[in-house]
Design a protein around this motif. Structure first.
Motif, PDB file in Angstrom:
ATOM      1  N   THR A  34       0.797  -1.345   0.165  1.00 39.22           N
ATOM      2  CA  THR A  34       0.112   0.138   0.037  1.00 39.22           C
ATOM      3  C   THR A  34       0.827   1.350  -0.001  1.00 39.22           C
ATOM      4  O   THR A  34       1.527   1.512   0.866  1.00 39.22           O
ATOM      5  CB  THR A  34      -0.747   0.198   1.242  1.00 39.22           C
ATOM      6  N   THR A  35       0.901   1.848  -1.105  1.00 36.85           N
ATOM      7  CA  THR A  35       1.713   3.072  -1.260  1.00 36.85           C
ATOM      8  C   THR A  35       1.070   4.346  -1.660  1.00 36.85           C
ATOM      9  O   THR A  35      -0.025   4.403  -2.122  1.00 36.85           O
ATOM     10  CB  THR A  35       2.863   2.732  -2.095  1.00 36.85           C
ATOM     11  N   ASN A  36       1.565   5.698  -1.300  1.00 40.57           N
ATOM     12  CA  ASN A  36       1.162   6.751  -1.630  1.00 40.57           C
ATOM     13  C   ASN A  36       1.509   7.367  -3.073  1.00 40.57           C
ATOM     14  O   ASN A  36       1.503   8.523  -3.532  1.00 40.57           O
ATOM     15  CB  ASN A  36       1.285   7.807  -0.770  1.00 40.57           C
ATOM     16  N   PHE A  37       2.070   6.271  -3.920  1.00 40.71           N
ATOM     17  CA  PHE A  37       2.611   6.532  -5.253  1.00 40.71           C
ATOM     18  C   PHE A  37       2.460   5.378  -6.034  1.00 40.71           C
ATOM     19  O   PHE A  37       2.465   4.007  -5.565  1.00 40.71           O
ATOM     20  CB  PHE A  37       4.204   6.839  -5.333  1.00 40.71           C
ATOM     21  N   PRO A  38       2.223   5.475  -7.304  1.00 39.29           N
ATOM     22  CA  PRO A  38       2.176   4.462  -8.074  1.00 39.29           C
ATOM     23  C   PRO A  38       3.283   3.459  -7.990  1.00 39.29           C
ATOM     24  O   PRO A  38       4.308   3.964  -8.299  1.00 39.29           O
ATOM     25  CB  PRO A  38       2.039   5.000  -9.581  1.00 39.29           C
ATOM     26  N   LEU A  39       2.906   2.328  -8.010  1.00 42.09           N
ATOM     27  CA  LEU A  39       4.047   0.931  -8.047  1.00 42.09           C
ATOM     28  C   LEU A  39       3.833   0.126  -8.981  1.00 42.09           C
ATOM     29  O   LEU A  39       3.257  -0.935  -8.948  1.00 42.09           O
ATOM     30  CB  LEU A  39       4.052   0.204  -6.548  1.00 42.09           C
TER      31      LEU A  39
ATOM     32  N   SER B  55       6.416   6.114   2.877  1.00 40.16           N
ATOM     33  CA  SER B  55       5.594   6.231   1.764  1.00 40.16           C
ATOM     34  C   SER B  55       4.615   5.347   1.494  1.00 40.16           C
ATOM     35  O   SER B  55       3.982   5.086   0.441  1.00 40.16           O
ATOM     36  CB  SER B  55       6.648   6.104   0.479  1.00 40.16           C
ATOM     37  N   GLY B  56       4.738   4.003   2.375  1.00 40.76           N
ATOM     38  CA  GLY B  56       3.790   3.244   2.291  1.00 40.76           C
ATOM     39  C   GLY B  56       4.023   2.149   3.319  1.00 40.76           C
ATOM     40  O   GLY B  56       4.991   2.165   4.200  1.00 40.76           O
ATOM     41  N   GLN B  57       3.615   0.790   3.052  1.00 40.31           N
ATOM     42  CA  GLN B  57       3.631  -0.475   4.169  1.00 40.31           C
ATOM     43  C   GLN B  57       3.454  -1.511   3.490  1.00 40.31           C
ATOM     44  O   GLN B  57       2.786  -1.593   2.029  1.00 40.31           O
ATOM     45  CB  GLN B  57       2.711  -0.136   5.188  1.00 40.31           C
ATOM     46  N   GLU B  58       3.344  -2.778   3.913  1.00 42.32           N
ATOM     47  CA  GLU B  58       2.966  -4.053   3.356  1.00 42.32           C
ATOM     48  C   GLU B  58       2.394  -4.934   4.237  1.00 42.32           C
ATOM     49  O   GLU B  58       2.876  -5.126   5.320  1.00 42.32           O
ATOM     50  CB  GLU B  58       4.493  -4.817   2.678  1.00 42.32           C
ATOM     51  N   ASN B  59       1.238  -5.385   3.830  1.00 44.82           N
ATOM     52  CA  ASN B  59       0.708  -6.283   4.641  1.00 44.82           C
ATOM     53  C   ASN B  59      -0.540  -6.944   3.965  1.00 44.82           C
ATOM     54  O   ASN B  59      -0.746  -6.450   2.891  1.00 44.82           O
ATOM     55  CB  ASN B  59      -0.291  -5.182   5.775  1.00 44.82           C
ATOM     56  N   PRO B  60      -1.152  -8.016   4.489  1.00 50.13           N
ATOM     57  CA  PRO B  60      -2.379  -8.551   3.918  1.00 50.13           C
ATOM     58  C   PRO B  60      -3.582  -7.528   3.759  1.00 50.13           C
ATOM     59  O   PRO B  60      -3.681  -6.656   4.330  1.00 50.13           O
ATOM     60  CB  PRO B  60      -2.819  -9.878   5.086  1.00 50.13           C
ATOM     61  N   ILE B  61      -4.496  -7.986   2.765  1.00 50.76           N
ATOM     62  CA  ILE B  61      -5.596  -7.015   2.438  1.00 50.76           C
ATOM     63  C   ILE B  61      -6.358  -7.025   3.764  1.00 50.76           C
ATOM     64  O   ILE B  61      -6.891  -5.632   3.925  1.00 50.76           O
ATOM     65  CB  ILE B  61      -6.314  -7.944   1.321  1.00 50.76           C
ATOM     66  N   ASP B  62      -6.647  -7.917   4.357  1.00 54.29           N
ATOM     67  CA  ASP B  62      -7.780  -7.690   5.620  1.00 54.29           C
ATOM     68  C   ASP B  62      -6.887  -6.663   6.632  1.00 54.29           C
ATOM     69  O   ASP B  62      -7.664  -5.964   7.072  1.00 54.29           O
ATOM     70  CB  ASP B  62      -7.685  -8.972   6.549  1.00 54.29           C
ATOM     71  N   THR B  63      -5.684  -6.521   6.748  1.00 52.36           N
ATOM     72  CA  THR B  63      -4.993  -5.617   7.594  1.00 52.36           C
ATOM     73  C   THR B  63      -5.049  -4.234   7.176  1.00 52.36           C
ATOM     74  O   THR B  63      -5.581  -3.215   7.638  1.00 52.36           O
ATOM     75  CB  THR B  63      -3.708  -6.246   7.947  1.00 52.36           C
ATOM     76  N   ILE B  64      -4.870  -4.243   5.784  1.00 48.76           N
ATOM     77  CA  ILE B  64      -5.055  -2.964   4.881  1.00 48.76           C
ATOM     78  C   ILE B  64      -6.212  -2.263   5.147  1.00 48.76           C
ATOM     79  O   ILE B  64      -6.409  -1.105   5.269  1.00 48.76           O
ATOM     80  CB  ILE B  64      -4.589  -3.231   3.462  1.00 48.76           C
ATOM     81  N   PHE B  65      -7.283  -3.195   5.124  1.00 48.16           N
ATOM     82  CA  PHE B  65      -8.760  -2.776   5.211  1.00 48.16           C
ATOM     83  C   PHE B  65      -9.050  -2.310   6.814  1.00 48.16           C
ATOM     84  O   PHE B  65      -9.398  -1.124   6.940  1.00 48.16           O
ATOM     85  CB  PHE B  65      -9.825  -3.763   4.741  1.00 48.16           C
TER      86      PHE B  65
ATOM     87  N   PHE C 200      -5.560   1.766   5.677  1.00 49.83           N
ATOM     88  CA  PHE C 200      -4.246   2.323   5.252  1.00 49.83           C
ATOM     89  C   PHE C 200      -4.540   2.942   3.935  1.00 49.83           C
ATOM     90  O   PHE C 200      -3.665   3.826   3.408  1.00 49.83           O
ATOM     91  CB  PHE C 200      -3.129   1.259   5.143  1.00 49.83           C
ATOM     92  N   TYR C 201      -5.587   2.217   3.278  1.00 56.27           N
ATOM     93  CA  TYR C 201      -5.808   2.674   1.690  1.00 56.27           C
ATOM     94  C   TYR C 201      -6.212   4.201   1.809  1.00 56.27           C
ATOM     95  O   TYR C 201      -6.245   4.880   0.923  1.00 56.27           O
ATOM     96  CB  TYR C 201      -6.808   1.854   1.204  1.00 56.27           C
ATOM     97  N   GLU C 202      -6.465   4.871   3.029  1.00 52.26           N
ATOM     98  CA  GLU C 202      -6.928   6.239   3.009  1.00 52.26           C
ATOM     99  C   GLU C 202      -5.877   7.016   2.786  1.00 52.26           C
ATOM    100  O   GLU C 202      -5.889   8.286   2.549  1.00 52.26           O
ATOM    101  CB  GLU C 202      -7.724   6.537   4.527  1.00 52.26           C
ATOM    102  N   VAL C 203      -4.508   6.793   3.209  1.00 55.12           N
ATOM    103  CA  VAL C 203      -3.482   7.555   3.082  1.00 55.12           C
ATOM    104  C   VAL C 203      -2.482   7.190   2.247  1.00 55.12           C
ATOM    105  O   VAL C 203      -1.645   7.658   1.789  1.00 55.12           O
ATOM    106  CB  VAL C 203      -2.715   7.793   4.588  1.00 55.12           C
TER     107      VAL C 203
END
Length: 337
Positions: free
Chosen positions: A157-162, A210-220, A224-227
């Protein structure tokens, strides 16, 4: 002094049945056990924890009650395991990678791309001799594995296109305090920064990372998708959860109550696994509706970029251990198609 007969009379006078008397005593004498996790109140982890708590109370005939604390109210992931060791907590559920400071070779379960789907990951954790050996070392560290739960596959999950690993070069990315994860991120090109998960949202918001890495359930659940609205489904590490119990708490139970706790852990863990797997697409759809941009990349490109972590692991842990873990996972992938 009030004796049992007088108390029974008082109970009857209050309109209660005598048969209810033992139940009242059990409720008064129930031992309260503390359960900590860092997921929010709306995540699948909390739902499973509540299910576990209800089952423990039922299976022990009310001798034990479990109080669940979500959102890191009592401790972050790493500190929750420390608290298990010293008696501050009775249960903690966290990513298996969080246990690696206590059992070093567990780092190898975070080797990149060991599993391609949930079924392969479940079989790996349920049958791997290597993983079983690492779990067996936990009681000597003051904690005991009692259940396999689920978080899912780690994504970015990043604040820039990856768009590719090339876009990662030099970018600061939050990681858990796990050496293998750090090696994967460095191999891809990120500059990893260790940070408790409870601090990540603010860290991204303030551009500390600038971002982080985690599973979808945690991202939701952590929003984290808000920032960091760019979600890249790299699936670079299969990252389930372990439910652990303080060894002193487990040893303090009767054999029957131990069995009741283990049964509760299995039932809630099986539900949690199914729930997380079923929820991935739904959560991605919901995050997309809230502005997230989802990318499904060519995993072969990311797998190749992460290969440097395997070589570093061989130097640190020895080729035999690394090849055993990779070999067990490869056999499962082959057998399951």
């Amino acid at each position: 002094m009030t004796n049992r007969r007088d108390l029974l009379k008082g109970t009857a006078a209050a309109g209660l049945t005598i048969t209810g008397f033992p139940t009242i005593l059990r409720a008064q004498s129930a031992k309260v056990l503390r359960f900590s996790h860092t997921d929010t109140s709306v995540g699948a982890r909390q739902q499973a924890a509540e299910m576990f708590a209800a089952a423990v109370e039922k299976n022990t005939q009310g001798r034990y009650k479990v109080q669940v604390y979500h959102s890191g109210q009592l401790a972050n992931d790493a500190k929750s395991l420390d608290q298990l060791q010293i008696g501050g907590l009775d249960f903690a559920v966290t990513g298996v990678v969080t246990f690696t400071p206590h059992v070093k070779d567990l780092s190898l379960i975070a080797l990149p791309y060991l599993a391609e789907n949930y079924e392969q990951g479940w079989k790996l954790y349920d049958t791997s001799p290597f993983i079983a050996k690492q779990a067996a070392a936990l009681p000597a560290k003051g904690m005991r594995l009692i259940g396999n739960w689920e978080a899912g596959f780690r994504c970015f999950t990043t604040n820039f296109p990856l768009g590719s690993p090339a876009d990662a070069k030099g970018k600061k990315l939050r990681i858990a305090p796990v050496e293998m994860i750090r090696w994967i991120m460095e191999s891809i090109g990120f500059s990893p920064v260790v940070m408790p998960v409870t601090e990540v949202y603010l860290g991204i918001q303030q551009n500390t990372v600038s971002g982080q890495e985690n599973p979808i359930d945690t991202i939701f659940s952590q929003r984290f998708y808000e920032v960091a609205k760019y979600i890249t489904l790299s699936n670079h590490v299969y990252s389930p959860l372990w439910l652990a119990m303080a060894e002193r708490s487990f040893k303090g139970m009767s054999a029957a109550d131990q069995e009741g706790v283990m049964k509760a852990a299995k039932e809630s863990g099986d539900w949690n696994r199914r729930e997380v797997r079923a929820n991935d697409d739904k959560l991605l759809t919901e995050m997309t509706a809230k502005g997230a941009i989802i990318t499904k990349p060519d995993l072969a490109i990311w797998s190749k970029a992460a290969e440097g972590a395997n070589e570093r692991a061989r130097k640190e842990f020895g080729a035999a251990a690394v090849d055993q873990m990779i070999g067990e996972a490869a056999d499962i992938r082959k057998s399951m198609g």
